[in-house]
Write a protein that holds these residues in place. Structure first.
Motif, PDB file in Angstrom:
ATOM      1  N   THR A  86       0.830  -1.205   0.000  1.00  0.00           N
ATOM      2  CA  THR A  86       0.000   0.000   0.000  1.00  0.00           C
ATOM      3  C   THR A  86       0.865   1.255   0.000  1.00  0.00           C
ATOM      4  OG1 THR A  86      -1.782  -1.141   1.177  1.00  0.00           O
ATOM      5  CG2 THR A  86      -1.799   1.268   1.224  1.00  0.00           C
ATOM      6  N   VAL A  87       1.896   1.269   0.833  1.00  0.00           N
ATOM      7  CA  VAL A  87       2.800   2.425   0.906  1.00  0.00           C
ATOM      8  C   VAL A  87       3.472   2.651  -0.445  1.00  0.00           C
ATOM      9  CG1 VAL A  87       4.941   3.299   1.919  1.00  0.00           C
ATOM     10  CG2 VAL A  87       3.207   2.254   3.378  1.00  0.00           C
ATOM     11  N   LEU A  88       3.920   1.571  -1.073  1.00  0.00           N
ATOM     12  CA  LEU A  88       4.590   1.676  -2.369  1.00  0.00           C
ATOM     13  C   LEU A  88       3.634   2.224  -3.426  1.00  0.00           C
ATOM     14  CD1 LEU A  88       7.047   1.149  -4.185  1.00  0.00           C
ATOM     15  CD2 LEU A  88       6.206  -1.191  -4.499  1.00  0.00           C
ATOM     16  N   MET A  89       2.420   1.668  -3.471  1.00  0.00           N
ATOM     17  CA  MET A  89       1.442   2.116  -4.458  1.00  0.00           C
ATOM     18  C   MET A  89       1.143   3.601  -4.297  1.00  0.00           C
ATOM     19  SD  MET A  89      -0.745   1.285  -6.945  1.00  0.00           S
ATOM     20  CE  MET A  89      -1.186  -0.465  -6.844  1.00  0.00           C
ATOM     21  N   ILE A 106      -6.497  10.296 -10.056  1.00  0.00           N
ATOM     22  CA  ILE A 106      -6.067   8.898 -10.028  1.00  0.00           C
ATOM     23  C   ILE A 106      -5.522   8.547  -8.651  1.00  0.00           C
ATOM     24  CG2 ILE A 106      -4.361   7.272 -10.941  1.00  0.00           C
ATOM     25  CD1 ILE A 106      -4.698   8.512 -13.664  1.00  0.00           C
ATOM     26  N   ALA A 107      -4.722   9.450  -8.085  1.00  0.00           N
ATOM     27  CA  ALA A 107      -4.198   9.211  -6.740  1.00  0.00           C
ATOM     28  C   ALA A 107      -5.329   9.149  -5.719  1.00  0.00           C
ATOM     29  CB  ALA A 107      -3.204  10.308  -6.368  1.00  0.00           C
ATOM     30  N   ILE A 108      -6.311  10.045  -5.851  1.00  0.00           N
ATOM     31  CA  ILE A 108      -7.436  10.069  -4.913  1.00  0.00           C
ATOM     32  C   ILE A 108      -8.247   8.779  -5.018  1.00  0.00           C
ATOM     33  CG2 ILE A 108      -9.611  11.229  -4.357  1.00  0.00           C
ATOM     34  CD1 ILE A 108      -8.303  13.841  -5.241  1.00  0.00           C
ATOM     35  N   LEU A 109      -8.482   8.325  -6.257  1.00  0.00           N
ATOM     36  CA  LEU A 109      -9.255   7.102  -6.464  1.00  0.00           C
ATOM     37  C   LEU A 109      -8.544   5.888  -5.872  1.00  0.00           C
ATOM     38  CD1 LEU A 109     -11.692   5.689  -7.751  1.00  0.00           C
ATOM     39  CD2 LEU A 109     -10.386   5.518  -9.888  1.00  0.00           C
ATOM     40  N   ILE A 110      -7.251   5.791  -6.113  1.00  0.00           N
ATOM     41  CA  ILE A 110      -6.493   4.653  -5.588  1.00  0.00           C
ATOM     42  C   ILE A 110      -6.443   4.696  -4.071  1.00  0.00           C
ATOM     43  CG2 ILE A 110      -4.196   3.617  -5.470  1.00  0.00           C
ATOM     44  CD1 ILE A 110      -3.790   4.377  -8.376  1.00  0.00           C
ATOM     45  N   LEU A 111      -6.214   5.887  -3.506  1.00  0.00           N
ATOM     46  CA  LEU A 111      -6.172   6.030  -2.057  1.00  0.00           C
ATOM     47  C   LEU A 111      -7.511   5.656  -1.428  1.00  0.00           C
ATOM     48  CD1 LEU A 111      -4.807   6.889   0.565  1.00  0.00           C
ATOM     49  CD2 LEU A 111      -5.460   9.248   0.057  1.00  0.00           C
ATOM     50  N   ALA A 112      -8.613   6.132  -2.037  1.00  0.00           N
ATOM     51  CA  ALA A 112      -9.946   5.827  -1.508  1.00  0.00           C
ATOM     52  C   ALA A 112     -10.219   4.326  -1.548  1.00  0.00           C
ATOM     53  CB  ALA A 112     -11.004   6.584  -2.313  1.00  0.00           C
ATOM     54  N   ARG A 113      -9.823   3.667  -2.631  1.00  0.00           N
ATOM     55  CA  ARG A 113     -10.043   2.222  -2.729  1.00  0.00           C
ATOM     56  C   ARG A 113      -9.228   1.464  -1.695  1.00  0.00           C
ATOM     57  NH1 ARG A 113      -7.526  -2.224  -4.850  1.00  0.00           N
ATOM     58  NH2 ARG A 113      -8.902  -3.881  -5.651  1.00  0.00           N
ATOM     59  N   GLU A 114      -7.967   1.841  -1.539  1.00  0.00           N
ATOM     60  CA  GLU A 114      -7.109   1.176  -0.568  1.00  0.00           C
ATOM     61  C   GLU A 114      -7.689   1.325   0.840  1.00  0.00           C
ATOM     62  OE1 GLU A 114      -4.323  -0.595  -0.997  1.00  0.00           O
ATOM     63  OE2 GLU A 114      -4.246  -0.370  -3.167  1.00  0.00           O
ATOM     64  N   ALA A 115      -8.124   2.548   1.173  1.00  0.00           N
ATOM     65  CA  ALA A 115      -8.680   2.791   2.501  1.00  0.00           C
ATOM     66  C   ALA A 115      -9.979   2.016   2.701  1.00  0.00           C
ATOM     67  CB  ALA A 115      -8.929   4.287   2.698  1.00  0.00           C
ATOM     68  N   PHE A 116     -10.814   1.988   1.680  1.00  0.00           N
ATOM     69  CA  PHE A 116     -12.092   1.274   1.764  1.00  0.00           C
ATOM     70  C   PHE A 116     -11.884  -0.216   2.013  1.00  0.00           C
ATOM     71  CE2 PHE A 116     -15.347  -1.183  -0.571  1.00  0.00           C
ATOM     72  CZ  PHE A 116     -16.464  -0.854   0.202  1.00  0.00           C
ATOM     73  N   LEU A 117     -10.981  -0.836   1.239  1.00  0.00           N
ATOM     74  CA  LEU A 117     -10.742  -2.267   1.396  1.00  0.00           C
ATOM     75  C   LEU A 117     -10.048  -2.578   2.720  1.00  0.00           C
ATOM     76  CD1 LEU A 117      -9.636  -3.370  -2.194  1.00  0.00           C
ATOM     77  CD2 LEU A 117     -11.859  -3.637  -1.097  1.00  0.00           C
ATOM     78  N   LEU A 118      -9.130  -1.715   3.113  1.00  0.00           N
ATOM     79  CA  LEU A 118      -8.407  -1.944   4.360  1.00  0.00           C
ATOM     80  C   LEU A 118      -9.339  -1.845   5.565  1.00  0.00           C
ATOM     81  CD1 LEU A 118      -5.665  -2.420   5.728  1.00  0.00           C
ATOM     82  CD2 LEU A 118      -5.378   0.052   5.809  1.00  0.00           C
ATOM     83  N   ILE A 119     -10.106  -0.761   5.620  1.00  0.00           N
ATOM     84  CA  ILE A 119     -11.006  -0.558   6.763  1.00  0.00           C
ATOM     85  C   ILE A 119     -12.161  -1.558   6.734  1.00  0.00           C
ATOM     86  CG2 ILE A 119     -12.586   1.071   7.864  1.00  0.00           C
ATOM     87  CD1 ILE A 119     -10.789   3.324   6.803  1.00  0.00           C
ATOM     88  N   GLY A 120     -12.781  -1.701   5.556  1.00  0.00           N
ATOM     89  CA  GLY A 120     -13.900  -2.624   5.441  1.00  0.00           C
ATOM     90  C   GLY A 120     -13.488  -4.058   5.705  1.00  0.00           C
ATOM     91  N   GLY A 121     -12.344  -4.461   5.155  1.00  0.00           N
ATOM     92  CA  GLY A 121     -11.857  -5.821   5.389  1.00  0.00           C
ATOM     93  C   GLY A 121     -11.522  -6.063   6.841  1.00  0.00           C
ATOM     94  N   GLY A 122     -10.949  -5.045   7.492  1.00  0.00           N
ATOM     95  CA  GLY A 122     -10.619  -5.182   8.906  1.00  0.00           C
ATOM     96  C   GLY A 122     -11.857  -5.342   9.772  1.00  0.00           C
TER      97      GLY A 122
END
Length: 216
Positions: A86-89, A106-122
């Motif tokens: 995640t940090v690398l991406m 693009i950065a905002i979209l990728i960041l939002a997806r990473e946060a969504f999957l990380l928080i939701g998955g957790g």
């Protein structure tokens, strides 16, 4: 890369509490390459920055293979590896935005997806014990993104735009030339969106099944 991920074949093996394992050392070395990449990028050393980024991206595959083949899967590694992905991406895409080679959305979209999957998955894992296994299209999406980012780092070769409409936030669609890597990034984003929808559907089904089994 990234992102809340479940790895069934790894989870089936014995997991060690050891910290200094070969895969963990490789993962930490990948993390140390991140600031070096940024420094080279801002110094205008595009080729060197691309080489460092490519090394960090490719060794994501290496540490996983070493962990499986040497039976050195660790609790720390299972947390550290996706965190470094995640940090690398995020580092590479933010760096590209800062030097003007990648649109901010693009950065905002990728960041939002990473946060969504990380928080939701957790939340799903902690409250309901639910994990959604990673699917290969997700890995393909990450590959397309990394290839595209590497090309944008080099900023070469430039290819003619489609000439459909001029919009600075959509390079490649206007009449101006654009680096071919942006098209790889677009493909990766489309795949990521599709995979995210799939994960949400699977998570909803698992959650409904879990609630039904508990009479909720």
């Amino acid at each position: 890369m990234s992102t809340y991920r479940a790895r069934p074949r790894i989870e089936a093996e014995d997991v060690t509490d050891r910290i200094l394992t070969v895969p963990n050392i490789i993962t930490l070395m990948r993390f140390c390459l991140v600031p070096l990449y940024l420094w080279l990028l801002f110094e205008g050393q595009d080729i060197a920055a691309t080489a460092v980024f490519a090394t960090a991206a490719l060794t994501d595959f290496v540490d996983g293979q070493v962990a499986r083949r040497s039976h050195c899967v660790s609790k720390l590694g299972k947390l550290l590896d996706p965190a470094v992905d995640t940090v690398l991406m995020m580092t590479v895409v933010i760096g590209l935005c800062l030097v003007g080679r990648c649109p901010l959305w693009i950065a905002i979209l990728i960041l939002a997806r990473e946060a969504f999957l990380l928080i939701g998955g957790g939340i799903l894992l902690k409250r309901f014990g639910i994990q959604v296994p990673v699917v290969y299209p997700g890995k393909f999406a990450t590959t397309f993104l990394f290839v595209g980012f590497a090309a944008l780092l080099l900023n070469w070769p430039q290819v003619p735009g489609l000439g459909i409409f001029d919009a600075s936030w959509l390079p490649g669609f206007g009449a101006q030339d654009a680096c071919w890597g942006i098209w790889s990034v677009y493909i990766g984003l489309v795949l990521q969106i599709g995979v995210t929808v799939y994960y949400c559907i699977q998570a909803a089904r698992k959650l409904q099944a879990a609630r039904s089994s508990h009479g909720l």
